[in-house]
Scaffold this active site. Structure first.
Site, PDB file in Angstrom:
ATOM      1  N   CYS A 198      21.115  40.407  18.050  1.00  0.00           N
ATOM      2  CA  CYS A 198      19.905  40.284  17.235  1.00  0.00           C
ATOM      3  C   CYS A 198      20.131  39.346  16.050  1.00  0.00           C
ATOM      4  CB  CYS A 198      19.454  41.651  16.750  1.00  0.00           C
ATOM      5  SG  CYS A 198      20.694  42.563  15.810  1.00  0.00           S
ATOM      6  N   HIS A 245      20.281  46.420  12.340  1.00  0.00           N
ATOM      7  CA  HIS A 245      19.509  45.556  13.234  1.00  0.00           C
ATOM      8  C   HIS A 245      18.832  44.464  12.402  1.00  0.00           C
ATOM      9  CE1 HIS A 245      17.238  44.330  16.708  1.00  0.00           C
ATOM     10  NE2 HIS A 245      16.094  44.570  16.109  1.00  0.00           N
TER      11      HIS A 245
END
Length: 1068
Positions: free
Chosen positions: A116, A361
């Protein structure tokens, strides 16, 4: 008052047949051989009414068509009536789900595990129009020479014109040789990627492409040191350094303006930090600061949310709110006034979700420069946010402050001034900010000013090939892929429409046929149809050919035995099914088989007769087993008869009725002696025997030896009798031998503590052999193993090298004024009297002269001190001061053995056992958490010993009065740190507060890398844990994250990838 019966009040009452009336019909048919229409209506259950509303399809009513299909809004797990989504799943994956909504909707990137951080940076670079156009202008031959640049261009083209909503990032990640399972820092990735692209683009001859990284992202600063006395700047102050992003402090600061002020603040140099001035030729006070010389078109701010905590030597993420404006004026930040306007618009916000540094994230909120709309890029998921980076607000024209917050603590403040609307956004997770230089000559669709001077609008669904002429080969490749993908979507849509149409038609057909299927009782004409075929026809999407063969008898008609497997179908419904699906045969109302009815009547009457007869025999069997039947004439097995009496009465004999005399028949075909195991027998009357014999022969007619007959005058087999007599004699002889040995060793067998005397001769025998002998002698223990001969046992106690004893004698204790041997569960040797030894030698093949003799002596301390070395073996370490006799002196009891104890061999064996003990793997230890300052005595004593390593131990935590215990799987190589982490996870006690204890010994070792073998913790040990409560409790997740951080730091981040291949990072 009894409770009302409510269990079945809501159930539909099941109609019960008149059993007596049906039986009379069968008897009448059997007697007369005539079958009337009324008989057939009754036996074929044609008279039953049509069902409605049954929860299940009733088998005993041929007029019931309920529950063949679900209710109007109901579904089933499979078949025709399952959910439409389940039916469409059989067509395979739906490619239209991956179709991009429109050409103006951005595409997402696949997350390959932990990529990510890379996806968010790649989206930021792609959404920057000047940078994207620079990549599109690279020559094809340069792309062939630079794999990273080639894959990046291919990725950008896919994001630009692909019809799919998600683009696979694997080729680009693989080219960079990134580990897609390791989370990395997005800021470091961006810095290294820009440096790598700058080197790759230097081979291009297109000016726009060759310097695109420098033109967009590079600015310059200088570190200025000024003397406080002469006012001159240092020589190094005139040197300018390039930067690609500015790293700003966040801790203790609330806004971007405060962070920039902190970055450009003037530092005072005095005291030990004085500056040596070349002009003044001495150390003087000075000032030092950073001066912004030039600013790039794309200004990146790296927010330093990761800080190092010296007190815990760990890193922590700062999650305080941080505000930043939508428009940033940098004119007053430059060291020299500039004629050009240095006003920037916010273009991207990189967000790190999570509370720890090494996990979480990354998502990116990016502004589309063409439309002015904000988008959230969360790997594959792309969401439109509206006109603001954290979602639309209701109104921004008010003079009051307005705030919009999302679930992550992000929000915006809006302040209306006299001249313009100034928007300030706030976020507690913003990790990187990107600002684009504002240009006034380009106006977007919304009428506002658009960032980027050289961009091309992209409107509609068609993208011109001229947008990137140098990448025409990539354009053609992606367009071919789009055409193939569009064709795949079209084919799937067509198959989906056909499937839905087919399902709808089939469901309508089934419901319409079932509405017409019922026939009123006794109404004609009608057809019989198989229930199984009708059920699969109503359930399957594609039914098979109509098949009625399963309900057809050998005469080609419908037997009454199949009445529960078929339904009465109307003439209209039958014609629809027959004409469409074919098959057959057609079995109308006149196809009821009269021959099968007559045969069935005979079978029913015979079954009733057999049942009545067996019921009467069953009562006779009970009297025989109770001994109330004296006129017995034939032998049968008593256990068999008991099982026969318990069995349920059936309509005909079964296989269990065979062999009433099998267990009393010997291998020679004669009557087994009753003394044999399982040969108990009983006499039965002749009538009962004939009934049993008839059933046995009917079950196994081809077995000539299946049911031998034994009248009352049958003799027992002489050969089997002789064999049983021999076995009985041997058992009697062995019983007498055991009785004699029990008398000879009465005290030893009863395990009574034998008092020992000084200077008396005893003998030593292995305790394991004594235990085995006791078990063999016990009358209550059957089939126990016979002990070995004594010669072999005694020889196993001697070492081959020195012919000495390799087992130490047992310990001695005083109890009630007598000397006895200490009981031990760990084996060893047992002291027996000389009489017992001689008897054992006679009974178990021992040699009296080869026994291990032992003499107990009392040696005074003074004598011990005078003797340099003595052959005696000390038994008790404690000095026993009790007096055996009133006139005996205090001394030490020792056992003198012959042969002597071999200390060298025992030492070698103990060393080998210790090495095996230290090399355990994946074994259990018991950890006990003790509440309070003192350890209970019971727990302390248990901790001194050990448990069996092969015993099954529960892994669940158990609570007791004094604390909790749990079993942990460890190995000898397990470190103390790992053990403390397991205890932390199990009991919630931080590792700094854990006080480990084994018995009386506290395990106090500062080195947490020491293994359990180093601190003498073995398999099966019990470890006591106490909580010192000195240090503050914290979450174990923080410790685990810090541990992973150290491992990742050791691995070196992006070391080993193309990002660090001859590339240097330039960060200010």
């Amino acid at each position: 008052m009894s409770r009302p019966a409510t269990r079945s009040k809501n159930k539909r009452q099941r109609q019960v047949d008149d059993g007596a009336g049906t039986t009379e019909i069968w008897r009448k048919i059997h007697e007369t051989g005539v079958v009337t229409d009324d008989d057939m209506n009754q036996l074929y259950m044609i008279w039953k009414p049509i069902c409605s509303g049954c929860r299940v399809n009733t088998k005993d009513n041929p007029n019931c068509f309920c529950a063949l299909v679900p209710p109007p809004n109901g579904t089933r797990k499979s078949g025709l009536w399952q959910k439409m989504s389940g039916i469409l799943d059989n067509l395979g994956p739906d490619p239209t789900k991956d179709l991009r909504a429109s050409a103006t909707s951005p595409a997402g990137l696949t997350n390959l595990g932990a990529t990510c951080y890379a996806n968010s940076i790649l989206q930021c670079l792609y959404m920057n129009i000047p940078f994207r156009e620079g990549i599109f202008s690279v020559e094809p031959d340069v792309l062939q020479q630079q794999p990273v640049l080639n894959q990046l261009a291919r990725l950008f083209v896919q994001l630009h014109i692909s019809k799919k909503s998600v683009v696979d990032s694997f080729p680009f990640v693989k080219t960079l040789e990134l580990d897609n399972g390791v989370q990395q820092d997005s800021h470091e990735f961006l810095t290294l990627l820009l440096s790598l692209l700058e080197r790759c683009l230097s081979h291009s001859k297109v000016p726009k492409a060759r310097t695109i990284v420098q033109d967009l992202f590079r600015g310059s600063v200088s570190h200025v040191t000024t003397c406080s006395q002469c006012g001159r700047d240092s020589e190094a102050s005139s040197k300018m350094e390039d930067f690609y992003e500015l790293e700003l402090n966040v801790k203790g600061l609330k806004s971007l303006d405060e962070s920039l002020d902190d970055y450009l603040t003037v530092e005072e140099l005095h005291g030990d930090n004085q500056y040596f001035c070349e002009c003044c030729k001495t150390r003087v006070d000075a000032t030092r600061s950073i001066k912004l010389r030039t600013l790039p078109d794309v200004l990146n701010f790296q927010l330093k949310r990761c800080v190092f905590l010296p007190e815990t030597t760990t890193r922590k993420k700062i999650t305080s709110a941080f505000s930043f404006p939508s428009t940033l004026d940098m004119r007053h930040r430059l060291s020299e006034p500039s004629q050009s306007k240095s006003i920037y618009d916010l273009s991207a916000v990189l967000i790190h979700k999570g509370t720890t540094v090494n996990s979480g994230h990354y998502v990116a909120h990016i502004k589309d420069e063409n439309t002015g709309q904000w988008w959230e890029f969360d790997d594959e998921l792309v969401t439109k946010l509206g006109c603001h980076p954290f979602g639309d607000k209701s109104s921004n024209s008010t003079t009051k402050n307005a705030r919009i917050a999302d679930s992550n603590g992000n929000g915006l403040d809006a302040t209306h001034s006299q001249s313009s609307l100034v928007e300030t956004f706030s976020s507690s997770d913003a990790y990187m900010l990107m600002y684009n230089l504002k240009h006034t000559k380009n106006v977007g669709n919304t009428g506002g000013v658009v960032s980027g001077a050289n961009h091309k609008d992209r409107e509609g669904d068609v993208v011109a090939k001229d947008s990137f002429p140098l990448l025409s080969h990539l354009f053609d490749e992606i367009q071919n892929f789009n055409a193939s993908y569009a064709d795949e979507c079209e084919q799937y849509t067509h198959r989906k429409e056909l499937e839905l149409s087919c399902i709808t038609e089939r469901r309508q057909e089934v419901r319409s046929v079932l509405v017409e299927a019922p026939v009123q009782p006794l109404e004609q004409p009608f057809y019989w149809i198989s229930s199984d075929w009708l059920r699969q026809w109503a359930d399957n999407i594609k039914p098979t050919t109509l098949d009625n063969t399963s309900i057809q008898c050998s005469h080609g008609k419908v037997p009454v035995s199949k009445v529960t497997s078929m339904k009465r179908l109307s003439d209209k419904a039958w014609n629809k099914l027959s004409s469409k699906y074919g098959g057959g045969p057609a079995l109308s109302h006149g196809e009821c088989c009269r021959d099968c009815l007559i045969e069935g009547a005979h079978t029913v009457v015979s079954a009733d007769t057999y049942r009545d007869r067996r019921e009467s025999m069953k009562q006779l069997a009970r009297d025989i087993l109770d001994g109330n039947c004296p006129d017995g004439k034939y032998y049968i097995s008593r256990p068999w008869l008991q099982q026969w009496w318990k069995r349920k009465v059936l309509d005909a004999p079964s296989e269990a009725d065979a062999g009433p005399t099998a267990s009393i028949s010997c291998p020679h075909g004669q009557l087994m002696p009753e003394q044999a195991a399982g040969a108990k027998r009983v006499l039965v009357p002749e009538s009962f025997w004939l009934f049993l014999y008839e059933d046995a022969v009917s079950v196994k007619p081809d077995d000539p030896f299946g049911c031998p007959t034994f009248p009352v005058d049958s003799r027992q087999c002489s050969q089997c009798s002789n064999e049983l007599s021999e076995v009985a004699c041997l058992e009697d002889s062995l019983r007498l031998v055991k009785q004699r040995q029990r008398q000879n060793h009465e005290k030893l067998l009863l395990a009574k503590s034998m008092p020992l005397s000084l200077n008396c001769k005893y003998f030593l025998v292995p305790s394991s052999w004594i235990s085995k002998w006791k078990s063999y002698m016990s009358p209550s223990v059957k089939n126990s193993d016979k002990p070995e001969t004594l010669d072999g046992i005694i020889n196993s106690l001697m070492c081959e090298k020195h012919s000495r004893l390799v087992e130490r004698p047992p310990e001695l204790v005083f109890r009630r004024g007598a000397i006895i041997q200490r009981e031990s569960s760990a084996g060893g040797l047992t002291i027996i009297s000389e009489t017992d030894w001689k008897c054992f030698c006679e009974e178990w093949g021992g040699n009296e002269t080869k026994g291990i003799s032992a003499v107990i002596e009392n040696i005074c301390d003074s004598e011990n001190n005078l003797t340099g070395s003595c052959p005696e073996t000390p038994i008790c370490e404690d000095q026993l001061s009790d007096k055996v006799n009133n006139d005996s002196e205090t001394g030490q009891l020792v056992i003198k053995t012959c042969p002597e104890v071999c200390e060298s061999c025992i030492g070698e064996r103990k060393s080998c056992e210790l090495m095996q003990k230290l090399n355990y793997c994946n074994e259990n230890i018991c950890v006990i958490l003790v509440r309070g300052k003192e350890v209970p005595r019971s727990i302390l004593e248990a901790s001194k010993g050990s448990v069996e390593t092969d015993r099954r131990v529960s892994k669940r935590s158990r609570k007791s009065k004094n604390g909790s215990s749990i079993s942990l799987k460890v190995s000898a190589s397990t470190s103390l740190y790992q053990l403390k982490m397991m205890i932390w996870e199990s009991f919630g006690v931080v590792k700094e507060n854990q006080i480990l204890q084994k018995g009386d010994r506290t395990i106090d070792i500062d080195d947490e890398c020491a293994t359990l073998a180093d601190v003498n913790i073995f398999a099966g040990d019990q470890i006591i844990v106490r909580d010192s409560e000195i240090h503050e409790n914290r979450d174990i997740a923080d410790e685990i994250c810090d541990e992973k951080m150290e491992v990742q730091h050791t691995e070196g981040g992006f070391r080993g990838t193309l990002l660090t291949a001859d590339v240097t990072s330039q960060v200010v």
